[in-house]
Write a protein that holds these residues in place. Structure first.
Motif, PDB file in Angstrom:
ATOM      1  N   ASP A  43      -0.762   4.629  -1.402  1.00  0.00           N
ATOM      2  CA  ASP A  43      -0.252   5.735  -0.595  1.00  0.00           C
ATOM      3  C   ASP A  43       1.072   6.255  -1.121  1.00  0.00           C
ATOM      4  OD1 ASP A  43      -2.421   5.635   1.096  1.00  0.00           O
ATOM      5  OD2 ASP A  43      -1.444   4.336   2.561  1.00  0.00           O
ATOM      6  N   GLY A  44       1.463   5.796  -2.317  1.00  0.00           N
ATOM      7  CA  GLY A  44       2.751   6.187  -2.873  1.00  0.00           C
ATOM      8  C   GLY A  44       2.695   7.509  -3.612  1.00  0.00           C
ATOM      9  N   THR A  73       0.826  -1.209   0.000  1.00  0.00           N
ATOM     10  CA  THR A  73       0.000   0.000   0.000  1.00  0.00           C
ATOM     11  C   THR A  73       0.856   1.254   0.000  1.00  0.00           C
ATOM     12  OG1 THR A  73      -1.791  -1.154   1.144  1.00  0.00           O
ATOM     13  CG2 THR A  73      -1.795   1.252   1.257  1.00  0.00           C
ATOM     14  N   GLU A  74       1.940   1.237   0.774  1.00  0.00           N
ATOM     15  CA  GLU A  74       2.778   2.435   0.864  1.00  0.00           C
ATOM     16  C   GLU A  74       3.513   2.722  -0.446  1.00  0.00           C
ATOM     17  OE1 GLU A  74       5.024  -0.861   3.225  1.00  0.00           O
ATOM     18  OE2 GLU A  74       2.944  -0.245   2.805  1.00  0.00           O
TER      19      GLU A  74
END
Length: 485
Positions: free
Chosen positions: A416-417, A411-412
């Protein structure tokens, strides 16, 4: 379809291949068996050119080697899958395998063996069919049945990777020592050979790495996505030209028309085409495509050509079947267009991936409040997600070798990047008023609109790879009129 002579269980490569049960032919005579072994010309291909992406796949394997030093890495292409009885679905290799090799053959496995200074890559493939035991003409996957395979030597020239016989791999894997990782879900026999040597957690790390490696596309990949979008645009034009025939048949005519373009110019469609006319446009993944196509309704066409190197476009246009939007259809369409414009404008280097979704959703929420379909203010609607009754889905996703590319990324690193040049994503807002939604005026019910384009992040902003297809409502009407004469 010709009757195969394959035995029910042709497991022993050294044993003579036998006929299939219930064959119309009598048993193979010794004389015929001997006759089929000889009299064949040498067809070995020499001085083959490497595949266009060979230098790219080599660089990808080198990066993979650096990420997992000292570990054996096993990446299968996958096996044929049965459609019914003794027929199979068309084969498409695992994305991970194709990304690292450029090869598209089934039952193949890439293995990176650790060495003192990195890894030695070997691709394990099915060799040419054996003529001594009759495999090439009696086995249902023999070359007289399904076509010539590249020899191991030919494959080495094409792929730029040493090649070995895959039928010997399982035994070598069972005897392997040291840390091993495998991409799961594609080849049960490979996984069984490694069952006591791997862990789910470590294998998942390999899958995640290979997913995240595809977030930023190189120049070859961008070129393939451009090709996919160009072919897709021509497929949409094909559909518009035959809308009169679709009205006399069904959504299947549209599906078949686009499929023809995909097969002529590419490998296949990149996903099941959504050819949703009338109220079917409110079903996000309408792939039954068995409904009527009626003048006065809208057609939501979501389709993409997959290139021969397995990169796919993903484009949606919502078209008035009779060539002109009604006033209400235009109002809803223009709202979605405005939302898409806001979303595309938010795609740029340094932006958070979520930004384009938030920008598009805000516009749609504003329109729903303006039309009196949901009580404002807009901030309240967005905070509580009240608009989602009619917007339903996220505004886009990464695109590449998979239509929903990089899906295993953390996700990061993804949602969420931060956007970087070379990333390619879709921007696809929509509004969907279900036919049975009593919370909206009756005239809205059964109208679904989505507009989707494939957007490349560039150094100074973005580029719409599917811009050849018009988006503004007046441009769509003029484009359709020009194609329909």
């Amino acid at each position: 379809m010709a009757e195969e002579l394959t035995p029910e269980t042709p497991d022993e490569a050294e044993e003579p291949i036998k006929q299939r049960k219930n064959s119309l032919y009598p048993a193979v005579s010794d004389e015929l068996a001997e006759n089929m072994k000889t009299g064949w010309a040498d067809t070995e291909l020499r001085d083959l050119e490497p595949i266009p992406q060979a230098d790219r796949t080599a660089a990808r394997r080198a990066a993979l080697s650096r990420r997992f030093p000292g570990e054996r890495l096993v990446i299968p292409s996958g096996n044929l899958k049965t459609r019914s009885n003794d027929t199979e679905y068309a084969f498409r290799p695992s994305t991970e395998y194709a990304y690292l090799t450029g090869d598209h053959t089934h039952d193949s496995v890439l293995v990176l063996e650790p060495t003192g200074e990195g890894h030695e890559a070997t691709v394990h493939l099915l060799p040419r069919s054996d003529r001594e035991n009759g495999e090439f003409w009696l086995d249902g996957q023999g070359e007289l049945w399904v076509g010539r395979r590249y020899s191991l030597t030919e494959s080495e020239q094409r792929l730029g990777i040493p090649a070995k016989d895959v039928r010997e791999l399982a035994e070598r894997l069972r005897g392997a020592t040291g840390p091993v990782r495998v991409v799961r879900g594609h080849d049960a026999a490979v996984e069984a050979a490694l069952t006591d040597k791997v862990t789910a957690e470590r294998d998942e790390e390999l899958r995640v790495y290979l997913s995240e490696a595809r977030l930023v596309k190189d120049a070859f990949e961008i070129g393939e996505l451009e090709r996919a979008c160009a072919s897709t645009a021509r497929g949409f034009e094909d559909v518009v030209r035959v809308l009169d025939k679709a009205q006399a048949t069904s959504e299947r005519y549209i599906e078949g028309t686009f499929f023809l373009r995909a097969r002529v110019e590419g490998n296949d469609i990149g996903y099941g085409s959504i050819c949703a006319a009338g109220p079917h446009a409110t079903t996000l993944h309408w792939v039954r495509n068995d409904g009527p196509v009626r003048p006065g309704d809208l057609l939501l066409l979501d389709a993409g050509v997959e290139t021969t190197t397995l990169y796919t476009a993903d484009v949606t246009r919502t078209l008035p079947i009779n060539g002109r939007f009604s006033d209400l259809q235009r109002k809803i369409y223009d709202a979605v267009y405005e939302a898409q414009e806001a979303g595309i404008a938010a795609v740029k280097p340094g932006a958070v991936f979520r930004d384009f979704h938030d920008a598009a959703q805000r516009v749609l929420a504003e329109k729903l409040v303006e039309w009196g379909l949901v009580e404002g203010p807009v901030e309240r609607v967005l905070e509580l997600g009240l608009h989602r009754r009619w917007t339903l889905h996220g505004t886009g996703h990464m695109l590449g070798m998979d239509v929903h590319d990089c899906a295993a990324a953390r996700t990061e690193a993804y949602v969420d990047g931060v956007l970087e040049p070379g990333m390619c994503l879709t921007v696809e807002p929509g509004l969907y008023f279900q036919a049975d939604d009593l919370t909206v005026p009756e005239e809205y019910r059964g109208i679904g609109v989505r507009i989707e384009d494939d957007i490349l992040v560039t150094e100074d902003g973005n580029r719409n790879l599917s811009a050849a297809l018009p988006r503004r409502s007046d441009e769509v009407e003029a484009w359709m009129a020009g194609l329909q004469g």
